[in-house]
Design an enzyme around this catalytic site. Structure first.
Site, PDB file in Angstrom:
ATOM      1  N   ASP A 104      -4.258   2.295  -4.824  1.00 14.43           N
ATOM      2  CA  ASP A 104      -2.958   2.347  -4.148  1.00 14.43           C
ATOM      3  C   ASP A 104      -2.561   1.082  -3.407  1.00 14.43           C
ATOM      4  OD1 ASP A 104      -4.147   2.585  -1.522  1.00 14.43           O
ATOM      5  OD2 ASP A 104      -2.475   3.875  -0.933  1.00 14.43           O
ATOM      6  N   GLU A 105      -3.320   0.003  -3.557  1.00 15.72           N
ATOM      7  CA  GLU A 105      -2.937  -1.191  -2.811  1.00 15.72           C
ATOM      8  C   GLU A 105      -3.328  -2.477  -3.517  1.00 15.72           C
ATOM      9  OE1 GLU A 105      -5.482  -1.881   0.836  1.00 15.72           O
ATOM     10  OE2 GLU A 105      -6.038   0.163   0.326  1.00 15.72           O
ATOM     11  N   ASP A 138       0.855  -1.199   0.000  1.00 12.54           N
ATOM     12  CA  ASP A 138       0.000   0.000   0.000  1.00 12.54           C
ATOM     13  C   ASP A 138       0.888   1.245   0.000  1.00 12.54           C
ATOM     14  OD1 ASP A 138      -3.087   0.843   1.245  1.00 12.54           O
ATOM     15  OD2 ASP A 138      -1.448   2.270   1.476  1.00 12.54           O
TER      16      ASP A 138
HETATM   17  N1  DCP Z   1      -8.804   8.194  -0.230  1.00 15.15           N
HETATM   18  C1  DCP Z   1      -9.873   9.075  -0.303  1.00 15.15           C
HETATM   19  N2  DCP Z   1     -10.740   9.223   0.765  1.00 15.15           N
HETATM   20  C2  DCP Z   1     -10.541   8.508   1.901  1.00 15.15           C
HETATM   21  C3  DCP Z   1      -9.467   7.598   1.987  1.00 15.15           C
HETATM   22  C4  DCP Z   1      -8.607   7.472   0.890  1.00 15.15           C
HETATM   23  O1  DCP Z   1     -10.042   9.732  -1.333  1.00 15.15           O
HETATM   24  N3  DCP Z   1     -11.372   8.662   2.928  1.00 15.15           N
HETATM   25  C5  DCP Z   1      -7.876   8.122  -1.372  1.00 15.15           C
HETATM   26  C6  DCP Z   1      -6.726   9.078  -1.131  1.00 15.15           C
HETATM   27  C7  DCP Z   1      -5.625   8.195  -0.645  1.00 15.15           C
HETATM   28  C8  DCP Z   1      -5.879   6.920  -1.402  1.00 15.15           C
HETATM   29  O2  DCP Z   1      -7.306   6.825  -1.513  1.00 15.15           O
HETATM   30  O3  DCP Z   1      -4.330   8.740  -0.944  1.00 15.15           O
HETATM   31  C9  DCP Z   1      -5.333   5.701  -0.717  1.00 15.15           C
HETATM   32  O4  DCP Z   1      -5.976   5.500   0.523  1.00 15.15           O
HETATM   33  P1  DCP Z   1      -5.200   4.979   1.793  1.00 15.15           P
HETATM   34  O5  DCP Z   1      -6.223   4.591   2.782  1.00 15.15           O
HETATM   35  O6  DCP Z   1      -4.208   3.941   1.403  1.00 15.15           O
HETATM   36  O7  DCP Z   1      -4.487   6.270   2.386  1.00 15.15           O
HETATM   37  P2  DCP Z   1      -3.111   6.958   2.001  1.00 15.15           P
HETATM   38  O8  DCP Z   1      -2.383   6.195   0.961  1.00 15.15           O
HETATM   39  O9  DCP Z   1      -3.384   8.383   1.685  1.00 15.15           O
HETATM   40  O10 DCP Z   1      -2.324   6.925   3.367  1.00 15.15           O
HETATM   41  P3  DCP Z   1      -1.638   5.644   4.104  1.00 15.15           P
HETATM   42  O11 DCP Z   1      -0.194   5.970   4.184  1.00 15.15           O
HETATM   43  O12 DCP Z   1      -2.274   5.581   5.441  1.00 15.15           O
HETATM   44  O13 DCP Z   1      -1.929   4.433   3.264  1.00 15.15           O
HETATM   45 MG    MG Z   2      -2.087   4.138   1.165  1.00 14.77          MG
HETATM   46 MG    MG Z   3      -4.824   2.039   0.524  1.00 17.02          MG
END
Ligand code: DCP
Ligand code: MG
Ligand code: MG
Length: 359
Positions: A103-104, A8
């Site tokens: 992203d994962e 991720d």
């Molecule tokens: N996303 C979104 N709204 C949310 C959660 C996520 O639009 N409530 C989008 C933006 C994030 C992407 O999906 O960048 C990936 O979600 P992740 O939960 O993997 O979060 P991040 O990658 O941003 O952070 P982390 O380092 O915790 O994985």
């Molecule tokens: Mg992420």
């Molecule tokens: Mg994610």
């Protein structure tokens, strides 16, 4: 025995913005809609998280917590491009890749291990390759099942690598809060905590009947996962390019009300699928087949992406009305959406578990 990775991106959208704009390096960055427009935070850089800023938080709150945070609007096309890049790096390692979102993904690397490389080494290599080719960091969890690999990837973010070896599964899970467990959303967690069930070890130790009475099949499922039992396979999936639903009539019809009714029902089905996949699309398509089997589609691209049944039904309905002339009668109607952007708001509860895959 299987070897599963869950990978991720760290602060995905925010990291991409920092990558593309070096002046944002090392700074608190939030991606999402403006506070004035009642936007929410889609992604917060780890610098912003030090101030308590989190995903799904109203932008107003984020700016109050961290006034120096730099807000950037989302660029879905760019995120999709990076996503395709990382998935192709994953597929270079193993064809058994199951993307969960942009992203994962899960990777089944059992065959790679059988060929003589150890899982921690494979994971470290993968992290290096992603960093080298894309300039971004991923966190990786390594375990013998999907659910544990996913929890593990989140343990040591950002740039984490957490390995849960065979036999260590229950000890790893035991002290964690129940909210970490796959399929335990905020509502289920609240109910469990109200009953004094706070850790995964607590669920593991629950009376099975007690869980079943309160949560039905889901209860038994939670307990199996809490005990480290999860043999759900990595399901190879390609990126969804379009989502559609169609129906063939028992008898042909030209009745506008009946046809619109069907378009509404199909739109509802498509909307449900979009919501589950966290997708919204800009191109709405209507498929029609006449009594004489002539089949054609009409489509329009909207200035904004849609997901709801109402929006779909309205656009598809307009396309339909333009085709209702003369004595045309139809045998089949279909509604579809393409031109995807990932929807900004994730559903409250994690996606429904597919029970068939388990035990
Ligand atoms: N996303 C979104 N709204 C949310 C959660 C996520 O639009 N409530 C989008 C933006 C994030 C992407 O999906 O960048 C990936 O979600 P992740 O939960 O993997 O979060 P991040 O990658 O941003 O952070 P982390 O380092 O915790 O994985
Ligand atoms: Mg992420
Ligand atoms: Mg994610």
């Amino acid at each position: 025995m299987r070897h599963i990775l869950h990978a991720d991106f760290d602060a995905f959208y925010a990291s991409v913005e920092q990558l593309d704009n070096p002046t944002l390096h090392g700074k608190p960055v939030v991606v999402g809609g403006s506070a004035e427009g009642r936007g929410v935070v889609a992604s917060a850089s780890y610098e912003a998280r030090e101030f308590g800023v989190r995903s799904a938080m109203p932008m107003r709150t984020a700016q109050r917590m961290c006034p120096q945070a730099i807000r950037v609007g989302a660029r879905f096309d760019r995120y999709r491009e990076i996503s395709q890049g990382v998935m192709s790096i994953f597929r270079d390692l193993t064809p058994l890749v199951e993307p969960l979102s942009l992203d994962e993904a899960y990777l089944d690397v059992t065959a790679v291990v059988d060929n003589g490389r150890q899982p921690p080494e494979i994971a470290a290599d993968l992290k290096r390759r992603v960093k080298y080719e894309l300039g971004l960091t991923i966190s990786v969890g390594v375990a013998t099942s999907k659910s544990i690999a996913k929890i593990a990837s989140d343990m040591d973010k950002p740039d984490g690598l957490t390995v849960v070896a065979l036999g260590e599964e229950r000890a790893f899970l035991a002290p964690l809060p129940i909210s970490k467990l796959w399929g335990v959303g905020p509502k289920t967690a609240e109910r469990l905590i109200a009953e004094g069930v706070e850790t995964i070890a607590d669920i593991a130790g629950c009376d099975e009947e007690w869980l079943r009475e309160r949560f039905g099949r889901h209860g038994a499922q939670m307990q199996r996962l809490a005990l480290g039992q999860d043999d759900s396979p990595v399901v190879v999936r390609r990126e969804t390019k379009s989502v559609s639903a169609e129906t063939t009539f028992a008898r042909d019809t030209g009745d506008p009300d009946e046809l619109q009714e069907v378009v509404s029902r199909l739109s509802q089905r498509v909307a449900n699928q979009l919501r589950r996949k966290q997708l919204q699309g800009r191109t709405v398509k209507l498929k029609l087949r006449l009594s004489d089997f002539t089949t054609f589609t009409r489509q329009r691209t909207l200035p904004y992406a849609v997901q709801s049944a109402e929006d779909l039904s309205q656009s598809a309905g307009e396309l339909l009305r333009a085709e209702l002339y003369g004595r045309r009668r139809f045998r089949l109607v279909g509604v579809g959406v393409s031109g995807f952007e990932q929807s900004e708001e994730l559903p409250e509860e994690p996606r429904q578990l597919r029970f068939s895959g388990f035990g």
